[in-house]
Design a protein around this motif. Sequence first.
Motif, PDB file in Angstrom:
ATOM      1  N   ALA A 128       0.924  -1.121  -0.099  1.00  0.00           N
ATOM      2  CA  ALA A 128      -0.187   0.078   0.076  1.00  0.00           C
ATOM      3  C   ALA A 128       0.852   1.398  -0.135  1.00  0.00           C
ATOM      4  O   ALA A 128       0.243   2.404  -0.062  1.00  0.00           O
ATOM      5  N   GLY A 129       2.124   1.053   0.124  1.00  0.00           N
ATOM      6  CA  GLY A 129       2.961   2.409  -0.036  1.00  0.00           C
ATOM      7  C   GLY A 129       3.476   3.115   1.312  1.00  0.00           C
ATOM      8  O   GLY A 129       2.741   2.840   2.345  1.00  0.00           O
ATOM      9  N   PHE A 130       4.107   4.059   1.089  1.00  0.00           N
ATOM     10  CA  PHE A 130       4.646   5.113   2.392  1.00  0.00           C
ATOM     11  C   PHE A 130       3.845   6.040   2.482  1.00  0.00           C
ATOM     12  O   PHE A 130       4.095   7.266   1.555  1.00  0.00           O
ATOM     13  N   SER A 131       3.212   6.485   3.374  1.00  0.00           N
ATOM     14  CA  SER A 131       2.556   7.832   3.640  1.00  0.00           C
ATOM     15  C   SER A 131       3.162   8.907   4.389  1.00  0.00           C
ATOM     16  O   SER A 131       2.930   9.950   4.542  1.00  0.00           O
ATOM     17  N   GLY A 132       4.256   8.409   5.106  1.00  0.00           N
ATOM     18  CA  GLY A 132       4.892   9.219   6.158  1.00  0.00           C
ATOM     19  C   GLY A 132       4.343   9.419   7.426  1.00  0.00           C
ATOM     20  O   GLY A 132       4.668  10.261   8.233  1.00  0.00           O
ATOM     21  N   ASN A 133       3.049   8.736   7.457  1.00  0.00           N
ATOM     22  CA  ASN A 133       2.391   8.934   8.952  1.00  0.00           C
ATOM     23  C   ASN A 133       2.444   7.591   9.929  1.00  0.00           C
ATOM     24  O   ASN A 133       2.182   6.614   9.356  1.00  0.00           O
ATOM     25  N   GLY A 134       3.169   7.865  11.003  1.00  0.00           N
ATOM     26  CA  GLY A 134       3.164   6.750  11.900  1.00  0.00           C
ATOM     27  C   GLY A 134       4.552   5.645  11.451  1.00  0.00           C
ATOM     28  O   GLY A 134       5.132   6.153  10.277  1.00  0.00           O
ATOM     29  N   SER A 135       4.460   4.360  12.118  1.00  0.00           N
ATOM     30  CA  SER A 135       5.209   3.593  11.664  1.00  0.00           C
ATOM     31  C   SER A 135       5.000   2.938  10.390  1.00  0.00           C
ATOM     32  O   SER A 135       3.998   2.282  10.325  1.00  0.00           O
ATOM     33  N   PHE A 137       5.800   0.144   9.216  1.00  0.00           N
ATOM     34  CA  PHE A 137       5.982  -1.323   9.202  1.00  0.00           C
ATOM     35  C   PHE A 137       4.978  -1.815  10.425  1.00  0.00           C
ATOM     36  O   PHE A 137       4.992  -3.046  10.614  1.00  0.00           O
ATOM     37  N   ASP A 138       4.134  -0.967  10.949  1.00  0.00           N
ATOM     38  CA  ASP A 138       3.240  -1.428  12.077  1.00  0.00           C
ATOM     39  C   ASP A 138       2.063  -1.936  11.320  1.00  0.00           C
ATOM     40  O   ASP A 138       1.505  -1.083  10.834  1.00  0.00           O
ATOM     41  N   THR A 139       1.682  -3.241  11.467  1.00  0.00           N
ATOM     42  CA  THR A 139       0.755  -3.835  10.809  1.00  0.00           C
ATOM     43  C   THR A 139      -0.722  -3.381  11.119  1.00  0.00           C
ATOM     44  O   THR A 139      -1.709  -3.518  10.819  1.00  0.00           O
ATOM     45  N   HIS A 140      -0.666  -2.735  12.480  1.00  0.00           N
ATOM     46  CA  HIS A 140      -1.832  -1.942  13.005  1.00  0.00           C
ATOM     47  C   HIS A 140      -2.093  -0.564  12.553  1.00  0.00           C
ATOM     48  O   HIS A 140      -3.123  -0.010  12.766  1.00  0.00           O
ATOM     49  N   ASN A 141      -0.915   0.158  11.807  1.00  0.00           N
ATOM     50  CA  ASN A 141      -1.313   1.437  11.347  1.00  0.00           C
ATOM     51  C   ASN A 141      -1.979   1.265   9.961  1.00  0.00           C
ATOM     52  O   ASN A 141      -1.691   0.924   9.065  1.00  0.00           O
ATOM     53  N   PRO A 142      -3.011   2.158  10.176  1.00  0.00           N
ATOM     54  CA  PRO A 142      -3.821   2.439   8.861  1.00  0.00           C
ATOM     55  C   PRO A 142      -3.151   3.032   7.679  1.00  0.00           C
ATOM     56  O   PRO A 142      -3.644   3.138   6.706  1.00  0.00           O
ATOM     57  N   ASP A 143      -2.244   3.967   8.104  1.00  0.00           N
ATOM     58  CA  ASP A 143      -1.354   4.530   7.253  1.00  0.00           C
ATOM     59  C   ASP A 143       0.033   3.978   6.808  1.00  0.00           C
ATOM     60  O   ASP A 143       0.968   4.416   6.085  1.00  0.00           O
ATOM     61  N   GLY A 144      -0.042   2.607   7.439  1.00  0.00           N
ATOM     62  CA  GLY A 144       1.342   1.849   6.952  1.00  0.00           C
ATOM     63  C   GLY A 144       1.138   0.953   5.847  1.00  0.00           C
ATOM     64  O   GLY A 144       0.346   1.362   4.840  1.00  0.00           O
ATOM     65  N   VAL A 145       2.263   0.380   5.478  1.00  0.00           N
ATOM     66  CA  VAL A 145       2.229  -0.271   4.095  1.00  0.00           C
ATOM     67  C   VAL A 145       1.465  -1.352   3.943  1.00  0.00           C
ATOM     68  O   VAL A 145       1.390  -1.759   2.780  1.00  0.00           O
ATOM     69  N   LEU A 146       0.698  -1.777   4.823  1.00  0.00           N
ATOM     70  CA  LEU A 146      -0.183  -2.815   4.445  1.00  0.00           C
ATOM     71  C   LEU A 146      -1.753  -2.207   4.314  1.00  0.00           C
ATOM     72  O   LEU A 146      -2.614  -2.580   3.643  1.00  0.00           O
ATOM     73  N   TRP A 147      -1.898  -1.030   4.716  1.00  0.00           N
ATOM     74  CA  TRP A 147      -3.295  -0.421   4.705  1.00  0.00           C
ATOM     75  C   TRP A 147      -3.440   0.954   3.967  1.00  0.00           C
ATOM     76  O   TRP A 147      -4.503   1.433   3.644  1.00  0.00           O
ATOM     77  N   ASN A 148      -2.428   1.634   3.787  1.00  0.00           N
ATOM     78  CA  ASN A 148      -2.542   3.017   3.723  1.00  0.00           C
ATOM     79  C   ASN A 148      -3.359   3.562   2.126  1.00  0.00           C
ATOM     80  O   ASN A 148      -3.210   2.555   1.437  1.00  0.00           O
ATOM     81  N   ARG A 149      -4.052   4.488   2.372  1.00  0.00           N
ATOM     82  CA  ARG A 149      -4.984   4.928   0.988  1.00  0.00           C
ATOM     83  C   ARG A 149      -4.679   6.387   1.042  1.00  0.00           C
ATOM     84  O   ARG A 149      -5.079   6.965   0.216  1.00  0.00           O
ATOM     85  N   LYS A 150      -3.971   6.906   1.685  1.00  0.00           N
ATOM     86  CA  LYS A 150      -3.468   8.481   1.597  1.00  0.00           C
ATOM     87  C   LYS A 150      -2.473   8.472   0.514  1.00  0.00           C
ATOM     88  O   LYS A 150      -1.791   7.506   0.084  1.00  0.00           O
TER      89      LYS A 150
END
Length: 239
Positions: A128-135, A137-150
Amino acid sequence: MSLFIIGDVHGCFHTYLKLMDHWEPKTETLIQLGDLVDRGNFSPLTIRLAFEVKKVFKNSVHFLKGNHEHMMIRYLQGEPNSDHWLDNGGKETLEQFKTHKLDPYFYLGWLNTMPLIWENKNVLVSHAGFSGNGSPFDTHNPDGVLWNRKPLIHMGKLQVIGHTPIAGSKAEFHEASNSWNIDTGAYQGNYLTGIKLNKDGTLIETITIPTDPRDVEQKNSLPSGMVINSKGQNISLSN
């Protein structure tokens, strides 16, 4: 070696096979950026094929973890609050495993080894790419590389991502973030896309394969883009 990067497959096995025909193992590193499973009709066969390809080609093949693999892993491991996978394609995926007489737990160890990113000096691939918000690689971060849509930030190298289906039929390049989104909505009946790059990130070609109808046809005759969740409700598909 050059790079052949494949977008979100989502159980579209027959379409995936057609795209894999364009891979040149002797000259190309294969990278799949996550979400092999759910939505389409053949998640078990898609996982089995990826597992076997990885066994044969080892270091020249890389399957990354997407948010759907993450949800599947958590559910199979019995982790708390993991039942939401069932309403995001997991219920149908488990039924498919039964139909094909395959054991999802056989693949659990391999799924757990999937990395979140692949990179060299010039190219960075993630789900999902790098948003610059939070960690990232934190799999619970909605803006991390698993979940980001920003919107993505510029990482100093070319990013290749999927996760958010593109409205059109072609992969999209975003100059501001120096990134490609190659999720062309295979499970929505659109296309599965692969992108070929030189190792310095320069584009060789993009390949789009129309979704094979067998991969997405609904036996329950629901409108395109709809499924029945575990509560018996009609819901729209979202990636």
